[in-house]
Design a protein around this motif. Sequence first.
Motif, mmCIF file in Angstrom:
data_model
loop_
_atom_site.group_PDB
_atom_site.id
_atom_site.type_symbol
_atom_site.label_atom_id
_atom_site.label_comp_id
_atom_site.label_asym_id
_atom_site.label_seq_id
_atom_site.Cartn_x
_atom_site.Cartn_y
_atom_site.Cartn_z
ATOM 1 N N PHE A 56 1.014 -1.185 0.036
ATOM 2 C CA PHE A 56 -0.217 -0.040 -0.208
ATOM 3 C C PHE A 56 0.599 0.943 -0.338
ATOM 4 O O PHE A 56 0.301 2.605 -0.041
ATOM 5 N N GLY A 57 2.164 1.333 0.205
ATOM 6 C CA GLY A 57 3.046 2.239 -0.018
ATOM 7 C C GLY A 57 3.525 2.522 0.983
ATOM 8 O O GLY A 57 5.389 3.090 1.161
ATOM 9 N N GLY A 58 3.776 2.100 2.482
ATOM 10 C CA GLY A 58 3.812 1.984 3.926
ATOM 11 C C GLY A 58 4.263 3.525 3.823
ATOM 12 O O GLY A 58 4.247 4.693 3.208
ATOM 13 N N TYR A 59 5.396 4.142 5.077
ATOM 14 C CA TYR A 59 5.831 5.462 5.362
ATOM 15 C C TYR A 59 5.968 6.252 4.732
ATOM 16 O O TYR A 59 6.242 7.182 3.984
ATOM 17 N N THR A 60 7.259 5.624 3.330
ATOM 18 C CA THR A 60 7.380 6.398 2.104
ATOM 19 C C THR A 60 7.265 7.060 0.961
ATOM 20 O O THR A 60 7.391 7.522 0.365
ATOM 21 N N GLY A 61 5.220 5.981 0.941
ATOM 22 C CA GLY A 61 4.555 6.005 -0.069
ATOM 23 C C GLY A 61 5.153 5.019 -1.885
ATOM 24 O O GLY A 61 4.551 4.983 -2.811
ATOM 25 N N MET A 62 6.467 4.041 -1.117
ATOM 26 C CA MET A 62 6.776 3.315 -2.051
ATOM 27 C C MET A 62 6.079 1.725 -2.221
ATOM 28 O O MET A 62 5.610 1.152 -0.776
ATOM 29 N N THR A 63 5.967 1.302 -2.921
ATOM 30 C CA THR A 63 5.195 0.207 -2.631
ATOM 31 C C THR A 63 6.605 -1.075 -3.767
ATOM 32 O O THR A 63 8.158 -0.191 -3.895
ATOM 33 N N PRO A 64 7.049 -2.157 -2.901
ATOM 34 C CA PRO A 64 8.730 -3.233 -3.494
ATOM 35 C C PRO A 64 8.530 -2.664 -4.300
ATOM 36 O O PRO A 64 9.575 -2.222 -5.108
ATOM 37 N N PRO A 65 7.799 -3.179 -5.938
ATOM 38 C CA PRO A 65 8.162 -2.660 -6.881
ATOM 39 C C PRO A 65 8.751 -0.458 -7.043
ATOM 40 O O PRO A 65 10.072 -0.850 -7.957
ATOM 41 N N GLN A 66 8.154 -0.207 -6.437
ATOM 42 C CA GLN A 66 8.514 1.286 -6.473
ATOM 43 C C GLN A 66 10.403 1.356 -5.499
ATOM 44 O O GLN A 66 11.043 2.289 -6.561
ATOM 45 N N TYR A 67 10.360 1.066 -4.946
ATOM 46 C CA TYR A 67 11.610 0.730 -3.987
ATOM 47 C C TYR A 67 12.575 0.273 -4.514
ATOM 48 O O TYR A 67 13.739 0.754 -4.686
ATOM 49 N N ARG A 68 13.014 -1.038 -5.208
ATOM 50 C CA ARG A 68 13.364 -1.681 -5.675
ATOM 51 C C ARG A 68 14.252 -0.459 -6.784
ATOM 52 O O ARG A 68 15.589 -0.640 -7.153
ATOM 53 N N GLU A 69 13.207 0.458 -7.753
ATOM 54 C CA GLU A 69 13.880 1.461 -8.801
ATOM 55 C C GLU A 69 14.524 2.050 -8.424
ATOM 56 O O GLU A 69 15.393 2.668 -9.036
ATOM 57 N N TYR A 70 13.905 2.731 -7.056
ATOM 58 C CA TYR A 70 14.565 3.135 -6.705
ATOM 59 C C TYR A 70 16.198 3.436 -6.556
ATOM 60 O O TYR A 70 17.008 4.449 -6.680
ATOM 61 N N VAL A 71 16.487 2.508 -5.640
ATOM 62 C CA VAL A 71 17.514 2.378 -5.339
ATOM 63 C C VAL A 71 18.310 1.970 -6.209
ATOM 64 O O VAL A 71 19.612 2.658 -6.376
ATOM 65 N N GLU A 72 18.239 1.069 -7.730
ATOM 66 C CA GLU A 72 18.492 0.583 -8.889
ATOM 67 C C GLU A 72 18.890 2.316 -9.173
ATOM 68 O O GLU A 72 19.891 2.058 -9.760
ATOM 69 N N GLN A 73 18.264 3.049 -9.449
ATOM 70 C CA GLN A 73 18.624 4.448 -10.362
ATOM 71 C C GLN A 73 19.553 5.133 -9.521
ATOM 72 O O GLN A 73 20.443 5.679 -9.971
#
Length: 431
Positions: A56-73
Amino acid sequence: MSPVQTIIAAHRQGQSVGLYSVCCSNEQVLRAAMQVALQYDTPLLIEATSNQVDQFGGYTGMTPPQYREYVEQLARQQEFPIERLILGGDHLGPNAWQHLPAEEAMANARDLIAAYVSAGFHKIHLDCSMSCADDPARLPDETVATRSAELARIAERTATAAGLPPPVYVIGTEVPIPGGEASLDPGLEVTSPKAVAQTLDVHRRAFAAPDLAAAWRRVIAMVVQPGVDFDHSTIHHYDPQAAAALSTWIETQPGLVFEAHSTDYQTEASLHRLVHDHFAILKVGPAATYAFREALFALAAIESELLPIEQCSDLVYVLERVMLEQPRHWQKHYPGTPTEQRVLRRYALSDRCRYYWGEPPVAQAVTRLIDNLTRHAPPLILLSQYLPEQHQQVLLGRLAPHPEALIQHKVAGLLAQYARACARNGAEVPA
């Protein structure tokens, strides 16, 4: 074997190596972590907690796929090899839904595990130790283990369906709350070998089904209490003698090590000794964002010396105002008088202000601070006053006096202690 399994196997073969885990979503912290991993030639394990990131986004507003893309970027921007990144999920279970009945909370937990694994998170901490709304106050070990095995089954099926390498697992019922922010008990006790043997046996039986046999072979670590913790202003430092029986016990369990939570603020000597004593996975979180906050406050002090007040970011004031307007992340954690609470909001080791850096007014103040000090580079005399370690590196020509470089250097100094404690070519244990 995966890189995680290779490191654990090397440790169990007698090499003084380990794995440090950066539990954080802060951009500057992660950039610093990548610099440190490059410097010390280590893999980089980055973990998201179930509070930070969920379906649902957690307190960062990121789902697991979004977090992965964020870290990889970030990795691409830092020229950090993607293949050296390892993503982990911490406290994965019904943690965020304890207010719901167990059936509903576990349904969400199943979806959570599937989201993490399908996004390529490889190291999975199964944490079903918390009671849900219709559970007894303290869950029996058997219930915790059964629920953990249920989530492992979901993880196995998800990885197979996605064609991904199977995950590795961390188990354990004696886990601190996410963030390590409980009041520190002066009588903090190291987990007994008897208790950890019971936990292992209960989980082994819960994983006894044929479809979980392979998953059980990939259980690499157990979370226990090695006698390290911290609260808002106190640190419980590692005592090797107190943990000696636990360290000896794990040597009888092939392929397993301990995972140490709440290692924040330990001395570097203690980090080396923890790895030596088979607490081979060291997790760090609030200490990294604490160093980030220290750097920002130092830069804000420099800004106030350089610029007229109407041009300043007022970062410290803005952060305080937003924390007072939105007290949900600190109010129930920080006791005391208004003055005592103000000090804790800013300086507590538990670093509850880390939840506020993404709030728009605070983020805007940080941007303004960085912009101001990019246009008006901090002079050496002020760096000497407020960031003395960074001042020395600037003098030597090893560090640019750019605000983001100064921030990352401050954080990297903290994370480098973990890299040295875990790396094959790390420094000797300091005196």
